[in-house]
Design an enzyme around this catalytic site. Structure first.
Site, short mmCIF file in Angstrom:
data_model
loop_
_atom_site.label_atom_id
_atom_site.label_comp_id
_atom_site.label_asym_id
_atom_site.label_seq_id
_atom_site.Cartn_x
_atom_site.Cartn_y
_atom_site.Cartn_z
N ASP A 77 -3.82 -12.75 3.25
CA ASP A 77 -4.61 -12.17 4.07
C ASP A 77 -3.71 -12.22 5.56
O ASP A 77 -3.25 -13.47 5.73
CB ASP A 77 -6.01 -12.72 4.27
CG ASP A 77 -6.81 -11.59 4.80
OD1 ASP A 77 -7.48 -10.93 4.01
OD2 ASP A 77 -6.87 -11.81 6.17
N TYR A 87 -13.99 3.94 11.33
CA TYR A 87 -12.34 3.77 11.09
C TYR A 87 -11.61 4.12 12.41
O TYR A 87 -10.65 3.44 12.62
CB TYR A 87 -12.11 4.70 9.93
CG TYR A 87 -10.46 5.06 9.84
CD1 TYR A 87 -9.72 3.75 9.50
CD2 TYR A 87 -9.95 5.90 10.16
CE1 TYR A 87 -8.36 3.82 9.60
CE2 TYR A 87 -8.56 6.32 10.15
CZ TYR A 87 -7.94 5.18 9.73
OH TYR A 87 -6.41 5.43 9.92
N GLY A 110 0.81 -1.20 0.08
CA GLY A 110 0.08 0.05 -0.13
C GLY A 110 0.81 1.41 -0.04
O GLY A 110 2.04 1.08 -0.03
#
Length: 333
Positions: free
Chosen positions: A50, A141, A10
């Site tokens: 994952d 979040y 990311g």
């Protein structure tokens, strides 16, 4: 020193990986590529999967028994999306992280560096916070980050795990050498939306102008992602000094920011000073989950990490614009 970086494909994770490589650390990337990019793993040790996949975690440690620490930067991060899809955020950010910690402990991992967030704070009267400030996350979040911090503290108290939470403020910029940058073509944070507005000759929306700040727009602490990545390296290098084996304290938090608050309107002015043409701006109401914001006091980062932010707001904008111009040649879609 070999380090497992979960979420290492990311934006932040890939920049941390680059900083590790530049400092002589050996990163091992784990990413499910839900939002990460395979291109950011090229010529790097990479496992696709994952964090909740116990068999995969066991395989990684079997093949790299010299992993000595884990950077946990795998998470969903879009605040309005978390408001619309809270169960998805709790499942991905909290539920799977609990499984991940189980797998790490089973494999003898004792050092975890967690990517937390300043979204968990209740701002003070002047919008500045430090690590002892009250917590009051305003979105699912933010609550996932606060929950996982509690889980890490409890787990560290009960097991051999030692955990250090780095509470990020608002990352901007890109790797200054342009190895990686923000992977999303249409990002939801302020700078990404400014760049998109500029590219498409659209209006940039200042969301919320009635906050009790000096100009009514939200206030943030915009930190260059490369400074953020350097702080991770410092935390890895100093981990055992901060949390020694056998010490009474096995959990710590450190804020990572510049120590300066910048309002959205001030950010627009800085963007226009760097860009070759000005933004068209329109003011509107806040988005779901938005808050007035905050910025950090930086004493603990200086003391424990011997670190401070070195790159400027204008550097972050300039590097973001350079990456945006280069992005499609690197990522292709």
């Amino acid at each position: 020193m070999k380090v497992l970086v979960a979420g290492g494909a990311g934006f932040i994770g890939s920049t941390v990986v680059s900083a590790c490589l530049d400092d002589g650390l050996v990163p091992v990337i784990l990413d499910n590529l839900n939002t990460g990019r395979r291109e950011f793993t090229r010529d790097r040790i990479f496992y696709q999967g994952d964090i909740a996949d116990g068999a995969l975690i066991d395989r990684i440690f079997a093949e790299h028994p010299d992993i000595t620490a884990v950077v946990h930067a795998a998470a969903l991060i879009v605040v309005p999306e978390s408001v619309a899809q809270p169960l998805r955020y709790y499942r991905e950010n909290v539920g799977k992280s609990v499984d991940f910690l189980d797998h790490l402990l089973r494999n003898g991992c004792q050092r975890v560096l967690f990517s937390s967030s300043a979204a968990i704070y209740r701002p003070g009267e002047d919008f500045s916070v430090d690590e002892n400030s009250d917590l009051e996350p305003t979105s699912p979040y933010g609550r996932t980050k606060a929950m996982l911090e509690t889980i890490l503290a409890d787990t560290a108290a009960a097991t051999e795990l030692r955990a250090l939470s780095l509470r990020y403020f608002n990352p901007i910029g890109a790797d200054p050498t342009m190895r990686t940058g923000l992977q999303l073509r249409r990002p939801s944070h302020a700078l990404g939306m400014m760049i998109s507005a500029l590219e498409n000759d659209n209006e940039f929306l200042v969301t919320g102008v009635d906050w009790p700040t000096r100009d009514g727009s939200g206030i943030r602490d915009y930190i260059h992602v490369w400074d953020l990545a350097r702080a991770h390296v410092q935390a890895l290098r100093r981990f055992d000094d901060i949390l020694p084996v056998g010490a009474r304290r096995s959990y710590e938090v450190i804020n990572l920011g510049t120590g300066n608050g910048t309002t959205v309107k001030e950010f627009v002015a800085a963007f226009n000073a760097v860009s070759d043409r000005p933004l068209r701006v329109r003011e509107t109401g806040p988005r779901p989950g938005d808050s007035a914001g905050s910025y950090t006091r930086t004493g603990r980062a200086r003391q424990l990490l011997d670190w401070k932010a070195e790159l400027t707001l204008e550097d972050g904008i300039r590097h973001s614009l350079a990456w945006a111009a280069r992005r499609d040649t690197v990522l292709g879609d």
